[in-house]
Design a protein around this motif. Structure first.
Motif, PDB file in Angstrom:
ATOM      1  N   ARG A 137       0.832  -1.070  -0.096  1.00  0.00           N
ATOM      2  CA  ARG A 137      -0.077  -0.082   0.073  1.00  0.00           C
ATOM      3  C   ARG A 137       0.818   1.313  -0.023  1.00  0.00           C
ATOM      4  NH1 ARG A 137      -1.966   3.811  -0.908  1.00  0.00           N
ATOM      5  NH2 ARG A 137      -4.080   4.793  -0.382  1.00  0.00           N
ATOM      6  N   ALA A 138       1.827   1.337   0.802  1.00  0.00           N
ATOM      7  CA  ALA A 138       2.934   2.215   0.785  1.00  0.00           C
ATOM      8  C   ALA A 138       3.271   2.766  -0.439  1.00  0.00           C
ATOM      9  CB  ALA A 138       3.742   2.347   2.110  1.00  0.00           C
ATOM     10  N   PHE A 139       3.885   1.721  -1.118  1.00  0.00           N
ATOM     11  CA  PHE A 139       4.397   2.033  -2.338  1.00  0.00           C
ATOM     12  C   PHE A 139       3.561   2.621  -3.428  1.00  0.00           C
ATOM     13  CE2 PHE A 139       5.472   0.674  -6.742  1.00  0.00           C
ATOM     14  CZ  PHE A 139       6.721   1.356  -6.802  1.00  0.00           C
ATOM     15  N   LEU A 140       2.451   2.252  -3.451  1.00  0.00           N
ATOM     16  CA  LEU A 140       1.512   2.816  -4.269  1.00  0.00           C
ATOM     17  C   LEU A 140       1.210   4.301  -4.233  1.00  0.00           C
ATOM     18  CD1 LEU A 140      -1.683   0.181  -4.170  1.00  0.00           C
ATOM     19  CD2 LEU A 140       0.488   0.172  -5.762  1.00  0.00           C
ATOM     20  N   ASP A 141       1.441   4.751  -2.984  1.00  0.00           N
ATOM     21  CA  ASP A 141       1.532   6.401  -2.856  1.00  0.00           C
ATOM     22  C   ASP A 141       2.580   6.987  -3.587  1.00  0.00           C
ATOM     23  OD1 ASP A 141      -0.910   6.257  -1.408  1.00  0.00           O
ATOM     24  OD2 ASP A 141       0.165   6.216   0.655  1.00  0.00           O
ATOM     25  N   THR A 142       3.521   6.277  -4.014  1.00  0.00           N
ATOM     26  CA  THR A 142       4.726   6.767  -4.936  1.00  0.00           C
ATOM     27  C   THR A 142       4.169   6.993  -6.356  1.00  0.00           C
ATOM     28  OG1 THR A 142       5.851   4.913  -5.342  1.00  0.00           O
ATOM     29  CG2 THR A 142       6.290   5.953  -3.312  1.00  0.00           C
ATOM     30  N   ILE A 143       3.048   6.332  -6.700  1.00  0.00           N
ATOM     31  CA  ILE A 143       2.600   6.336  -8.193  1.00  0.00           C
ATOM     32  C   ILE A 143       1.898   7.908  -8.499  1.00  0.00           C
ATOM     33  CG2 ILE A 143       1.395   5.369  -9.885  1.00  0.00           C
ATOM     34  CD1 ILE A 143       1.499   2.825  -8.565  1.00  0.00           C
ATOM     35  N   ASP A 144       2.353   8.594  -9.458  1.00  0.00           N
ATOM     36  CA  ASP A 144       1.787   9.757  -9.798  1.00  0.00           C
ATOM     37  C   ASP A 144       0.998   9.607 -10.698  1.00  0.00           C
ATOM     38  OD1 ASP A 144       2.998  11.833  -8.421  1.00  0.00           O
ATOM     39  OD2 ASP A 144       4.396  12.422  -9.868  1.00  0.00           O
ATOM     40  N   ALA A 145       0.839   8.681 -11.780  1.00  0.00           N
ATOM     41  CA  ALA A 145      -0.137   8.362 -12.774  1.00  0.00           C
ATOM     42  C   ALA A 145       0.158   7.209 -13.472  1.00  0.00           C
ATOM     43  CB  ALA A 145      -0.042   9.565 -13.830  1.00  0.00           C
ATOM     44  N   PRO A 146      -0.643   6.246 -13.349  1.00  0.00           N
ATOM     45  CA  PRO A 146      -0.657   4.927 -14.126  1.00  0.00           C
ATOM     46  C   PRO A 146      -0.951   5.430 -15.542  1.00  0.00           C
ATOM     47  CG  PRO A 146      -2.630   4.936 -12.893  1.00  0.00           C
ATOM     48  CD  PRO A 146      -2.060   6.155 -12.382  1.00  0.00           C
ATOM     49  N   LEU A 147      -0.191   4.616 -16.527  1.00  0.00           N
ATOM     50  CA  LEU A 147      -0.533   4.881 -17.859  1.00  0.00           C
ATOM     51  C   LEU A 147      -1.050   3.533 -18.619  1.00  0.00           C
ATOM     52  CD1 LEU A 147       2.887   6.696 -19.140  1.00  0.00           C
ATOM     53  CD2 LEU A 147       0.655   7.530 -18.561  1.00  0.00           C
ATOM     54  N   LEU A 148      -0.634   2.370 -18.155  1.00  0.00           N
ATOM     55  CA  LEU A 148      -1.239   1.317 -18.583  1.00  0.00           C
ATOM     56  C   LEU A 148      -1.320   0.079 -17.647  1.00  0.00           C
ATOM     57  CD1 LEU A 148      -2.055  -0.303 -21.277  1.00  0.00           C
ATOM     58  CD2 LEU A 148       0.477  -0.845 -21.383  1.00  0.00           C
ATOM     59  N   LEU A 149      -2.369  -0.653 -17.441  1.00  0.00           N
ATOM     60  CA  LEU A 149      -2.561  -1.717 -16.724  1.00  0.00           C
ATOM     61  C   LEU A 149      -3.006  -2.916 -17.417  1.00  0.00           C
ATOM     62  CD1 LEU A 149      -4.865   0.199 -13.997  1.00  0.00           C
ATOM     63  CD2 LEU A 149      -2.288  -0.362 -13.755  1.00  0.00           C
TER      64      LEU A 149
END
Length: 235
Positions: free
Chosen positions: A106-118
Motif C-alpha cells: 500500500r505505501a508503495f502505491l502512494d509513490t505512483i503519480d499516474a498509471p499509464l497502462l494496466l
C-alpha cells in the motif's frame, strides 16, 4: 521504434487486450507479428526444474499442487486489488488471503503519480509476447515512466528467484518499447515489487544497463526454449 522524442510526460498508453490460446500445453498470444509464446512460458520451459521437482517429491504431489494453486490464487487477487485501486481508487475489503499482501504494497502505491497502462498485452518480433502489470509515472520519474511488476511471497525472495523475475521484466520492457516506441516510450527503469505478508515489500530496481544485460540473457533462454521445442516436435 523510438522515433518520437518526448517533450512532456505521456498522458496515456492505448491498451491492447491479451488474446491467448493454448496449443500442446503452450500458452500463445495472437499478435500483429504472429502467434507467439508468452514470456512466462519461455522462462518455465528453459530453466532447470530439478529443484522444483525435488520439492514436489518431498511434499507430495497433492500438497505441492495445493501450494502452487493457492499461490496463483493469492497473486491473482493481489493484482486485481492493485488494478482496481489504480483505476478508481477503491481500497479492497478485508480478506484473510489478500489483506496482508495489500498492506505490504500500500505505501508503495502512494509513490505512483499516474498509471499509464494496466494489464496490457505486448509483443516483440524477437519471438515472444506477454501481459505487463503496469507502466506508471512515479514521483521520482522525469519524462519517461517506470515498468512495474507485482509479486507476492511468504518471505524474502532469494537471488535465483529474483533473477527469473528480472528476466521477465527485461523482456516486458523490450516489448513495451517496441509496441509504444512510436509514441516516444523508452523504458529505462523497472521495479519488481514483491508483497510479503504483513511486512514491507521487497523492492528490486533495474536500471537501463541491467535491463539491457538481462534482455540478452532472456534471448539466450528464448533460443534454448525454441531449440527444445523443435527437438520435441521432431519426435
Amino acid at each position: 521504434m523510438n522515433s518520437a522524442q518526448l517533450t512532456e510526460r505521456l498522458r496515456v498508453l492505448p491498451r491492447y487486450e491479451p488474446v491467448r490460446t493454448h496449443i500442446n500445453e503452450e500458452r500463445l498470444y495472437t499478435t500483429p507479428v504472429g502467434a507467439l509464446p508468452s514470456v512466462t512460458t519461455v522462462l518455465s520451459g528453459s530453466r532447470d526444474n530439478s529443484g522444483l521437482e525435488a520439492w514436489r517429491e518431498s511434499v507430495g504431489p497433492v500438497r505441492a499442487d495445493f501450494i502452487s494453486s493457492y499461490a496463483c490464487f493469492r497473486g491473482n487477487g493481489h493484482h486485481e486489488n492493485i488494478e482496481r485501486y489504480l483505476t478508481d481508487g477503491t481500497e479492497p475489503e478485508f480478506s484473510f488471503s489478500f489483506t496482508p499482501y495489500w498492506k505490504s504494497s500500500r505505501a508503495f502505491l502512494d509513490t505512483i503519480d499516474a498509471p499509464l497502462l494496466l494489464e496490457g498485452a505486448i509483443w516483440h518480433p524477437d519471438g515472444f509476447a506477454g501481459t505487463l502489470d503496469c507502466i506508471a509515472y512515479l514521483t521520482e520519474d522525469g519524462l519517461q515512466p517506470t515498468l512495474l511488476d507485482w509479486k507476492t511471497a511468504t518471505a524474502i525472495r532469494k537471488p535465483d528467484k529474483v533473477y527469473e523475475y528480472s528476466l521477465q521484466l527485461a523482456a516486458y520492457a523490450a516489448a513495451a518499447n517496441y509496441v509504444y516506441g512510436h509514441m516516444g516510450l523508452n523504458i529505462t527503469k523497472a521495479k519488481l515489487v514483491i508483497a510479503i505478508a504483513d511486512c514491507p515489500p521487497q523492492i528490486e530496481t533495474l536500471d537501463a544497463r541491467a535491463l539491457e544485460q538481462l534482455y540478452k540473457h532472456f534471448l539466450a533462454r528464448l533460443k534454448r526454449f525454441t531449440f527444445a521445442k523443435q527437438k520435441r516436435n521432431k519426435k
